[in-house]
Scaffold this motif. Sequence first.
Motif, PDB file in Angstrom:
ATOM      1  N   CYS A  35      10.412   0.134  16.008  1.00 26.50           N
ATOM      2  CA  CYS A  35      11.729  -0.110  15.418  1.00 26.50           C
ATOM      3  C   CYS A  35      11.798   0.570  14.059  1.00 26.50           C
ATOM      4  N   GLY A  36      12.917   1.221  13.798  1.00 25.43           N
ATOM      5  CA  GLY A  36      13.100   1.938  12.540  1.00 25.43           C
ATOM      6  C   GLY A  36      13.400   1.032  11.361  1.00 25.43           C
ATOM      7  N   ALA A  37      13.454  -0.259  11.565  1.00 34.43           N
ATOM      8  CA  ALA A  37      13.728  -1.212  10.478  1.00 34.43           C
ATOM      9  C   ALA A  37      12.610  -2.242  10.426  1.00 34.43           C
ATOM     10  N   THR A  38      12.327  -2.744   9.237  1.00 35.52           N
ATOM     11  CA  THR A  38      11.356  -3.830   9.092  1.00 35.52           C
ATOM     12  C   THR A  38      12.009  -5.114   8.594  1.00 35.52           C
ATOM     13  N   CYS A  39      13.291  -5.012   8.210  1.00 31.81           N
ATOM     14  CA  CYS A  39      14.034  -6.201   7.792  1.00 31.81           C
ATOM     15  C   CYS A  39      15.499  -5.977   8.117  1.00 31.81           C
ATOM     16  N   GLY A  40      15.869  -6.282   9.363  1.00 28.14           N
ATOM     17  CA  GLY A  40      17.257  -6.094   9.779  1.00 28.14           C
ATOM     18  C   GLY A  40      17.357  -5.270  11.049  1.00 28.14           C
ATOM     19  N   SER A  41      18.453  -4.540  11.166  1.00 29.31           N
ATOM     20  CA  SER A  41      18.723  -3.764  12.368  1.00 29.31           C
ATOM     21  C   SER A  41      18.296  -2.318  12.186  1.00 29.31           C
ATOM     22  N   GLY A  42      17.796  -1.726  13.258  1.00 27.00           N
ATOM     23  CA  GLY A  42      17.374  -0.335  13.246  1.00 27.00           C
ATOM     24  C   GLY A  42      17.585   0.282  14.610  1.00 27.00           C
ATOM     25  N   GLU A  43      16.833   1.336  14.884  1.00 27.63           N
ATOM     26  CA  GLU A  43      16.990   2.052  16.144  1.00 27.63           C
ATOM     27  C   GLU A  43      15.616   2.407  16.702  1.00 27.63           C
ATOM     28  N   ILE A  44      15.503   2.324  18.020  1.00 28.40           N
ATOM     29  CA  ILE A  44      14.327   2.810  18.720  1.00 28.40           C
ATOM     30  C   ILE A  44      14.762   3.984  19.585  1.00 28.40           C
ATOM     31  N   THR A  45      13.856   4.918  19.813  1.00 25.53           N
ATOM     32  CA  THR A  45      14.182   6.090  20.624  1.00 25.53           C
ATOM     33  C   THR A  45      13.054   6.358  21.611  1.00 25.53           C
ATOM     34  N   ARG A  46      13.373   7.141  22.640  1.00 22.40           N
ATOM     35  CA  ARG A  46      12.377   7.600  23.601  1.00 22.40           C
ATOM     36  C   ARG A  46      12.841   8.934  24.176  1.00 22.40           C
ATOM     37  N   VAL A  47      11.908   9.703  24.684  1.00 19.20           N
ATOM     38  CA  VAL A  47      12.222  10.988  25.299  1.00 19.20           C
ATOM     39  C   VAL A  47      12.628  10.741  26.746  1.00 19.20           C
TER      40      VAL A  47
END
Length: 134
Positions: A35-47
């Motif tokens: 997850c691109g966030a450590t406190c709140g909302s973020g984004e995950i990606t995959r190929v």
Amino acid sequence: SGTDSNCDGSAKPATSEACSSQSTCHWTVGPWTACGATCGSGEITRVVQCLNPTNMATLPETMCTSAKPVSTSECHSCSACPWTAGEWSSCTSSCGVGVRSRPISCDCPASTGDLSCPLSRSWSCSRAKPADFG
């Protein structure tokens, strides 16, 4: 029943031609990133790739006829949200050892659900106030 020499060589029809089939082309997906966030909302990606199963070559996306799997998604994490400590209550004893407490919360600004974790901690009044909230 003639030979090639009996016919016009310049007008000879082709005996083969290139073709393609999409019947076995398929999507392959890689692992999700952290997850691109450590406190709140973020984004995950995959190929996400369209592959030829025979030689595992990457193909243009138009060769895969099924719906393409998603390559990004929202994620929520509260792993590094800071602690907030409230004021200490009065001691439960006016003479001798008692207990005082204070509210402690870890507020996570996540966009879905309530990921806050309010706590109430108590310590003996005869000990020093803890520095690390723990």
